[in-house]
Motif scaffolding. Structure first.
Motif, PDB file in Angstrom:
ATOM      1  N   SER A 196     -13.452 -53.265  -3.271  1.00 14.64           N
ATOM      2  CA  SER A 196     -13.426 -53.186  -4.739  1.00 14.64           C
ATOM      3  C   SER A 196     -14.361 -52.095  -5.249  1.00 14.64           C
ATOM      4  N   ARG A 197     -15.570 -52.061  -4.703  1.00 13.82           N
ATOM      5  CA  ARG A 197     -16.527 -51.033  -5.129  1.00 13.82           C
ATOM      6  C   ARG A 197     -16.046 -49.638  -4.741  1.00 13.82           C
ATOM      7  N   THR A 198     -15.416 -49.533  -3.576  1.00 17.07           N
ATOM      8  CA  THR A 198     -14.898 -48.237  -3.130  1.00 17.07           C
ATOM      9  C   THR A 198     -13.802 -47.744  -4.067  1.00 17.07           C
ATOM     10  N   LEU A 199     -12.889 -48.622  -4.448  1.00 15.25           N
ATOM     11  CA  LEU A 199     -11.833 -48.233  -5.393  1.00 15.25           C
ATOM     12  C   LEU A 199     -12.428 -47.869  -6.751  1.00 15.25           C
ATOM     13  N   GLY A 200     -13.485 -48.561  -7.142  1.00 12.52           N
ATOM     14  CA  GLY A 200     -14.167 -48.226  -8.385  1.00 12.52           C
ATOM     15  C   GLY A 200     -14.796 -46.844  -8.326  1.00 12.52           C
ATOM     16  N   MET A 201     -15.399 -46.513  -7.201  1.00  9.43           N
ATOM     17  CA  MET A 201     -15.967 -45.175  -7.022  1.00  9.43           C
ATOM     18  C   MET A 201     -14.869 -44.123  -7.095  1.00  9.43           C
ATOM     19  N   LEU A 202     -13.739 -44.397  -6.444  1.00 10.78           N
ATOM     20  CA  LEU A 202     -12.643 -43.426  -6.420  1.00 10.78           C
ATOM     21  C   LEU A 202     -12.014 -43.241  -7.796  1.00 10.78           C
ATOM     22  N   TYR A 256     -18.545 -43.804   1.721  1.00  6.79           N
ATOM     23  CA  TYR A 256     -19.009 -44.868   0.828  1.00  6.79           C
ATOM     24  C   TYR A 256     -18.922 -46.236   1.501  1.00  6.79           C
ATOM     25  N   ILE A 257     -17.845 -46.472   2.242  1.00  6.57           N
ATOM     26  CA  ILE A 257     -17.696 -47.740   2.966  1.00  6.57           C
ATOM     27  C   ILE A 257     -18.819 -47.890   3.987  1.00  6.57           C
ATOM     28  N   ARG A 258     -19.105 -46.834   4.722  1.00  7.09           N
ATOM     29  CA  ARG A 258     -20.164 -46.897   5.740  1.00  7.09           C
ATOM     30  C   ARG A 258     -21.535 -47.089   5.089  1.00  7.09           C
ATOM     31  N   GLU A 259     -21.751 -46.494   3.925  1.00 12.73           N
ATOM     32  CA  GLU A 259     -23.017 -46.673   3.208  1.00 12.73           C
ATOM     33  C   GLU A 259     -23.244 -48.140   2.822  1.00 12.73           C
ATOM     34  N   GLN A 260     -22.160 -48.891   2.682  1.00 15.85           N
ATOM     35  CA  GLN A 260     -22.252 -50.305   2.321  1.00 15.85           C
ATOM     36  C   GLN A 260     -22.408 -51.212   3.546  1.00 15.85           C
ATOM     37  N   GLY A 261     -22.619 -50.612   4.708  1.00 14.01           N
ATOM     38  CA  GLY A 261     -22.791 -51.400   5.925  1.00 14.01           C
ATOM     39  C   GLY A 261     -21.504 -51.971   6.460  1.00 14.01           C
ATOM     40  N   ALA A 262     -20.400 -51.322   6.130  1.00  8.89           N
ATOM     41  CA  ALA A 262     -19.083 -51.787   6.571  1.00  8.89           C
ATOM     42  C   ALA A 262     -18.391 -50.683   7.364  1.00  8.89           C
ATOM     43  N   ILE A 263     -17.245 -51.013   7.914  1.00  9.70           N
ATOM     44  CA  ILE A 263     -16.454 -50.089   8.721  1.00  9.70           C
ATOM     45  C   ILE A 263     -15.103 -49.899   8.028  1.00  9.70           C
ATOM     46  N   PRO A 264     -14.610 -48.663   7.927  1.00 16.80           N
ATOM     47  CA  PRO A 264     -13.264 -48.478   7.375  1.00 16.80           C
ATOM     48  C   PRO A 264     -12.235 -49.305   8.151  1.00 16.80           C
ATOM     49  N   GLY A 265     -11.498 -50.130   7.448  1.00 11.32           N
ATOM     50  CA  GLY A 265     -10.605 -51.071   8.108  1.00 11.32           C
ATOM     51  C   GLY A 265      -9.295 -50.477   8.593  1.00 11.32           C
ATOM     52  N   PHE A 266      -8.864 -49.375   7.967  1.00 10.28           N
ATOM     53  CA  PHE A 266      -7.586 -48.766   8.342  1.00 10.28           C
ATOM     54  C   PHE A 266      -7.743 -47.709   9.429  1.00 10.28           C
ATOM     55  N   LEU A 267      -8.915 -47.095   9.514  1.00  7.17           N
ATOM     56  CA  LEU A 267      -9.136 -45.965  10.412  1.00  7.17           C
ATOM     57  C   LEU A 267      -8.960 -46.415  11.871  1.00  7.17           C
ATOM     58  N   SER A 327      -0.988 -44.464  -5.441  1.00  7.69           N
ATOM     59  CA  SER A 327      -1.394 -45.762  -4.907  1.00  7.69           C
ATOM     60  C   SER A 327      -2.453 -45.535  -3.838  1.00  7.69           C
ATOM     61  N   ILE A 328      -3.621 -46.135  -4.039  1.00  6.12           N
ATOM     62  CA  ILE A 328      -4.691 -46.061  -3.044  1.00  6.12           C
ATOM     63  C   ILE A 328      -4.879 -47.449  -2.447  1.00  6.12           C
ATOM     64  N   ASP A 329      -4.594 -47.563  -1.164  1.00  8.71           N
ATOM     65  CA  ASP A 329      -4.732 -48.811  -0.420  1.00  8.71           C
ATOM     66  C   ASP A 329      -5.914 -48.636   0.526  1.00  8.71           C
ATOM     67  N   CYS A 330      -6.858 -49.571   0.470  1.00 10.44           N
ATOM     68  CA  CYS A 330      -8.119 -49.414   1.194  1.00 10.44           C
ATOM     69  C   CYS A 330      -8.463 -50.701   1.936  1.00 10.44           C
ATOM     70  N   GLY A 331      -9.030 -50.559   3.120  1.00 13.84           N
ATOM     71  CA  GLY A 331      -9.487 -51.708   3.893  1.00 13.84           C
ATOM     72  C   GLY A 331     -10.897 -51.484   4.406  1.00 13.84           C
ATOM     73  N   ALA A 332     -11.610 -52.575   4.620  1.00 12.00           N
ATOM     74  CA  ALA A 332     -12.966 -52.492   5.165  1.00 12.00           C
ATOM     75  C   ALA A 332     -13.250 -53.742   5.982  1.00 12.00           C
ATOM     76  N   ILE A 333     -14.089 -53.573   6.992  1.00  9.54           N
ATOM     77  CA  ILE A 333     -14.525 -54.699   7.822  1.00  9.54           C
ATOM     78  C   ILE A 333     -16.018 -54.893   7.608  1.00  9.54           C
ATOM     79  N   LYS A 334     -16.392 -56.103   7.212  1.00  9.49           N
ATOM     80  CA  LYS A 334     -17.797 -56.476   7.115  1.00  9.49           C
ATOM     81  C   LYS A 334     -17.906 -57.940   7.535  1.00  9.49           C
ATOM     82  N   ASN A 335     -18.972 -58.293   8.224  1.00  5.69           N
ATOM     83  CA  ASN A 335     -19.137 -59.672   8.718  1.00  5.69           C
ATOM     84  C   ASN A 335     -17.976 -60.095   9.610  1.00  5.69           C
ATOM     85  N   GLU A 336     -17.329 -59.106  10.247  1.00 11.35           N
ATOM     86  CA  GLU A 336     -16.192 -59.323  11.159  1.00 11.35           C
ATOM     87  C   GLU A 336     -14.924 -59.751  10.428  1.00 11.35           C
TER      88      GLU A 336
END
Length: 272
Positions: free
Chosen positions: A21-27, A47-58, A92-101
């Motif tokens: 959500s925050r990433t889409l807000g930044m974009l 931005y995703i990595r700065e939040q301590g997460a991993i890009p979920g789609f990459l 359309s911007i579709d985004c995924g992230a992994i945090k806390n597994e």
């Protein structure tokens, strides 16, 4: 098999969703004529990595980027490119992230500058249909109830509802049971149970519901090359009712939009 989450796991999934959500807000602040979708993709990864997460789609299913970027007649799964966005486009911007597994995964279709009023109506109806569907995600209902509600709402406006692409369960994997089509019949399909988490994501075309897949194995466009819109939220079934884990509030804050559309789907007020 539907994988039920504990209340603690649902809160971890909320954290994952809010990274997106925050990433889409930044974009939202960066989507404008002249910018390329590859530039946006690079910003999102950082931005995703700065939040301590991993890009979920990459790397997922060998996808090479952080974002699925699908302009105009592209429905979903488009690659970021060096082509600059143009005034009047939609993206359309579709985004995924992994945090806390756990995965977060949602999408928003942005206007690039001023767009045609008929295309704006497509965006508005598609987003409204998302909430129409979420209202049906409650204890005692089934998958078909959500799909029926979305289909009826969009087809009443003369739009095509994509059949081949669907929402899905969400958790430690990006795609879990059940599949969540945007069409269907009331009372059909798997029954909703407490603690399940799904991604509901209407993909709605201005013209025909029919689509075509390109030779790259990813890009999907409308068969008639008319515009397509895509909005997606992550939703948990908590105390028998839909609880939003994701939010468009960061987007609205960036764009100066005032909205209370999500309030009915939150047991606690969202703190930005």
């Amino acid at each position: 098999m539907i994988k039920v989450k504990t209340k603690e796991e649902i809160e971890l999934m909320r954290e994952s969703a809010l990274v997106v959500s925050r990433t889409l807000g930044m974009l939202a602040k960066e989507v404008k004529p002249g910018v390329t979708t590859l530039q946006l993709d690079k910003l999102a990864e950082e931005y995703i990595r700065e939040q301590g997460a991993i890009p979920g789609f990459l790397g997922l299913y060998d996808f090479p980027n952080t974002l699925c970027m699908s302009p105009n007649s592209q429905v979903v799964h488009g690659f970021p490119t060096n082509d600059p966005l143009q005034e009047g486009d939609i993206i359309s911007i579709d985004c995924g992230a992994i945090k806390n597994e756990f995965y977060g995964d949602h999408a928003y279709t942005f206007a690039v500058g001023e767009i045609d009023p008929e295309i704006q109506k497509l965006l508005d109806v598609t987003k409204e249909s998302l909430y129409v569907g979420i209202r049906e995600f409650k204890l005692g209902n089934r998958v078909g109830d959500v799909g029926f509600a979305i289909q009826k709402y969009c087809e009443a406006h003369g739009y095509g509802v994509v059949r081949e692409l669907v929402g899905h369960g969400l958790g430690r994997k990006m795609h879990e049971d059940p599949e969540m089509p945007n069409y269907g019949k009331r009372g059909r399909g798997k029954k909703f149970i407490e603690g399940m988490v799904v991604a509901i994501e209407p993909m709605i075309n201005m013209g025909t519901h029919r689509i075509k897949q390109h030779r790259d194995g990813w890009t999907i466009t409308t068969l008639d090359n008319k515009p397509s819109a895509h909005f997606e939220h992550n939703v948990a079934l908590v105390d028998g009712k839909p609880e939003l884990l994701s939010t468009f509030a960061y987007i609205y804050e960036a764009l100066g939009i005032v909205s209370n559309e999500e309030d009915e789907f939150r047991q606690k007020a969202l703190v930005l």
